[in-house]
Scaffold this active site. Structure first.
Site, mmCIF file in Angstrom:
data_model
loop_
_atom_site.group_PDB
_atom_site.id
_atom_site.type_symbol
_atom_site.label_atom_id
_atom_site.label_comp_id
_atom_site.label_asym_id
_atom_site.label_seq_id
_atom_site.Cartn_x
_atom_site.Cartn_y
_atom_site.Cartn_z
ATOM 1 C CG ASN A 195 11.140 2.218 19.599
ATOM 2 O OD1 ASN A 195 11.861 2.872 18.832
ATOM 3 N ND2 ASN A 195 10.597 2.739 20.689
ATOM 4 C CG ASP A 204 29.748 11.904 5.351
ATOM 5 O OD1 ASP A 204 28.511 11.842 5.496
ATOM 6 O OD2 ASP A 204 30.385 11.059 4.698
ATOM 7 C CG HIS A 256 18.268 9.496 8.848
ATOM 8 N ND1 HIS A 256 17.010 9.551 8.294
ATOM 9 C CD2 HIS A 256 18.084 9.054 10.123
ATOM 10 C CE1 HIS A 256 16.116 9.158 9.189
ATOM 11 N NE2 HIS A 256 16.735 8.856 10.316
ATOM 12 C CB THR A 257 25.284 11.594 8.227
ATOM 13 O OG1 THR A 257 26.556 11.371 7.615
ATOM 14 C CG2 THR A 257 25.512 11.798 9.725
ATOM 15 C CG ASP A 288 25.421 8.902 4.545
ATOM 16 O OD1 ASP A 288 25.919 7.824 4.946
ATOM 17 O OD2 ASP A 288 25.986 9.995 4.725
ATOM 18 C CG HIS A 330 13.116 6.308 18.489
ATOM 19 N ND1 HIS A 330 12.835 5.119 17.865
ATOM 20 C CD2 HIS A 330 13.241 7.219 17.493
ATOM 21 C CE1 HIS A 330 12.799 5.304 16.540
ATOM 22 N NE2 HIS A 330 13.063 6.569 16.302
ATOM 23 C CG ASP A 331 14.409 8.480 26.543
ATOM 24 O OD1 ASP A 331 13.292 8.125 26.986
ATOM 25 O OD2 ASP A 331 15.295 9.006 27.264
ATOM 26 C CB VAL A 351 8.093 8.626 24.022
ATOM 27 C CG1 VAL A 351 6.881 7.983 24.675
ATOM 28 C CG2 VAL A 351 8.214 8.201 22.560
ATOM 29 N NE ARG A 388 15.387 4.699 14.392
ATOM 30 C CZ ARG A 388 14.699 3.546 14.358
ATOM 31 N NH1 ARG A 388 15.260 2.429 14.767
ATOM 32 N NH2 ARG A 388 13.459 3.532 13.894
HETATM 33 C C1 HEM Z 1 12.628 13.210 10.916
HETATM 34 C C2 HEM Z 1 11.984 12.115 11.225
HETATM 35 C C3 HEM Z 1 12.630 10.766 11.265
HETATM 36 C C4 HEM Z 1 12.120 9.641 10.728
HETATM 37 C C5 HEM Z 1 10.791 9.485 9.998
HETATM 38 C C6 HEM Z 1 13.082 8.593 10.957
HETATM 39 C C7 HEM Z 1 12.920 7.276 10.570
HETATM 40 C C8 HEM Z 1 13.889 6.314 10.638
HETATM 41 C C9 HEM Z 1 13.744 4.982 10.137
HETATM 42 C C10 HEM Z 1 12.496 4.397 9.481
HETATM 43 C C11 HEM Z 1 14.918 4.335 10.343
HETATM 44 C C12 HEM Z 1 15.251 2.897 9.995
HETATM 45 C C13 HEM Z 1 14.787 1.972 11.101
HETATM 46 C C14 HEM Z 1 14.776 0.525 10.689
HETATM 47 O O1 HEM Z 1 14.704 0.257 9.501
HETATM 48 O O2 HEM Z 1 14.823 -0.349 11.586
HETATM 49 C C15 HEM Z 1 15.808 5.263 10.987
HETATM 50 C C16 HEM Z 1 17.101 4.988 11.371
HETATM 51 C C17 HEM Z 1 17.911 5.876 12.042
HETATM 52 N N1 HEM Z 1 17.551 7.105 12.510
HETATM 53 FE FE1 HEM Z 1 15.876 8.119 12.037
HETATM 54 N N2 HEM Z 1 14.149 9.103 11.630
HETATM 55 C C18 HEM Z 1 13.931 10.438 11.852
HETATM 56 C C19 HEM Z 1 14.738 11.300 12.544
HETATM 57 C C20 HEM Z 1 15.900 10.932 13.170
HETATM 58 C C21 HEM Z 1 16.624 11.747 14.117
HETATM 59 C C22 HEM Z 1 16.157 13.109 14.600
HETATM 60 C C23 HEM Z 1 17.732 11.052 14.472
HETATM 61 C C24 HEM Z 1 18.816 11.435 15.432
HETATM 62 C C25 HEM Z 1 19.232 12.662 15.605
HETATM 63 C C26 HEM Z 1 17.701 9.814 13.753
HETATM 64 C C27 HEM Z 1 18.682 8.862 13.808
HETATM 65 C C28 HEM Z 1 18.623 7.642 13.140
HETATM 66 C C29 HEM Z 1 19.744 6.743 13.059
HETATM 67 C C30 HEM Z 1 21.139 6.991 13.587
HETATM 68 C C31 HEM Z 1 19.287 5.600 12.377
HETATM 69 C C32 HEM Z 1 20.073 4.314 12.077
HETATM 70 C C33 HEM Z 1 19.942 3.383 13.256
HETATM 71 C C34 HEM Z 1 20.686 2.070 13.123
HETATM 72 O O3 HEM Z 1 21.379 1.820 12.141
HETATM 73 O O4 HEM Z 1 20.537 1.275 14.072
HETATM 74 N N3 HEM Z 1 16.575 9.761 12.994
HETATM 75 N N4 HEM Z 1 15.150 6.468 11.173
#
Ligand code: HEM
Ligand SMILES: *[C@@H]1O[C@H](CO)[C@@H](O)[C@H](O)[C@H]1NC(C)=O
Ligand SMILES: *[C@@H]1O[C@H](CO)[C@@H](O)[C@H](O)[C@H]1NC(C)=O
Length: 317
Positions: free
Chosen positions: A93, A245, A193-194, A238, A65-66, A69, A61
């Protein structure tokens, strides 16, 4: 004869210019300057993921996020100062982005084996994201290298460009398009989000107010995310948050997407077909995910003499 060699030189010069303009990142950037750089990044990532599997998700993530921006330039890593408006406290963030200590560890180990600071923090983020996915049994891909680090950060740009979990499908498509990413990239990369977890405040409205949600799933998620309070309580994105997966996509088909934006990818819109394909075909998801990660990792890099190689990822030199 003379005109022919002129033509030859002309073509050669144009070829080189084109090369400089269009392929500034390269496959073997550290091959000669520091051949141990990539194995060292991998070692620290594997170690960190072994200790806490969620770290792999967090590192993936951070790279996302880098890149969203002002390009993949490690701007997300800069701490607040009188002249730096840190992205760490932006809406997406603040109290949410994690893994900064692992990046610090990688940077110090890499600089140690290289003998001097030659590897950029932006490249470290890109490689650590890839190594994290591999460590959690996902696909691998070749990361193009040679990104340099920014001397600025922008909380405002972070607030404006990182998508919120409350967007609908057209807003998500528009948001990704601004980064040069298409609908397929949106669906494939959302498959990130897998892995990992989300805090209650990011999905509360979904589990109390929305109707396109599985009733059993709703009850389960409500049990650890009350109507008020418990804002930072975690739920997996998930059912298998430490395994790359296709369950993220099969869950969307059974209305078990955790975030509003997850379910938006399968709610009667034009991305439904792709979600269905990925849910049935892990190989296809993996291949497209890798392809889109390369595309995302190549967003507006600083190359050549622009930017710098930071000594400390948290500070401008
Ligand atoms: C499509 C738009 C996206 C939205 C609106 C979104 C939003 C979010 C949100 C709200 C969280 C939870 C953060 C928290 O509760 O602190 C999250 C977690 C995460 N996101 Fe996304 N995300 C998006 C796309 C992506 C993309 C493109 C990736 C990477 C390729 C990604 C990878 C992750 C990962 C791996 C987590 C879990 C992080 C952790 O457990 O520390 N997300 N995302
Ligand atoms: C970030 O979160 C902290 C609480 O940990 C809060 O005090 C601070 O105001 C937040 N910063 C911004 C810019 O919202
Ligand atoms: C549900 O929606 C209503 C009306 O939009 C809103 O006032 C309320 O805060 C929402 N509830 C939750 C838990 O998000």
């Amino acid at each position: 004869m003379a005109s022919r060699s002129f033509l030859f030189i002309y073509v050669l010069v144009m070829f080189c210019l084109a090369g400089m303009a269009f392929s500034e990142l390269s496959d073997d950037f550290y091959h000669h300057i520091c051949p141990k750089a990539l194995p060292t990044i991998k070692r620290v990532v594997v170690d960190a993921v072994r200790k806490e599997r969620r770290t792999g998700a967090s590192l993936l993530r951070l790279h996302f996020h880098d890149c969203f921006v002002n390009g993949c330039d490690a701007s997300i890593l800069l701490d607040q100062t009188s002249t730096i408006n840190s992205e760490k406290t932006s809406r997406a963030n603040n109290n949410s982005a994690r893994g900064f200590e692992v990046i610090d560890k990688i940077k110090s180990e890499v600089d140690k084996v290289c003998g001097r600071p030659v590897v950029s923090c932006a490249d470290i983020l890109a490689v650590a994201a890839r190594d994290s996915v591999v460590a959690l049994h996902g696909p691998s891909w070749k990361v193009k290298l040679g990104r340099r680090d920014s001397t600025t950060a922008s909380r405002t740009a972070a607030n404006n460009n990182i998508p919120t979990p409350f967007m609908d499908l057209p807003a998500l498509i528009k948001n990704f398009k601004k980064q040069g990413l298409d609908e397929k990239d949106l669906v494939a990369l959302s498959g990130g989000h897998t892995l990992g977890f989300a805090q209650c405040f990011t999905f509360r409205n979904r589990i109390y107010n929305e109707t396109n949600i599985d009733p059993t799933f709703r009850r389960q998620r409500q049990a650890n995310c009350p109507r008020s309070g418990g804002d930072s309580n975690l739920a997996p994105l998930d059912p298998t948050p430490a395994l790359f997966d296709s369950k993220y996509f099969s869950d969307l088909r059974s209305k078990k997407g955790l975030l509003h934006t997850d379910q938006a990818l399968f709610s009667g819109g034009k991305t439904d077909d792709l979600v269905e394909k990925y849910s049935k075909n892990l190989g296809m998801f993996s291949k497209d995910f890798a392809k889109s990660m390369i595309k995302m990792g190549n967003i507006k890099p600083l190359t050549g003499k622009r930017g710098q190689i930071r000594v400390n990822c948290r500070k401008v030199n």
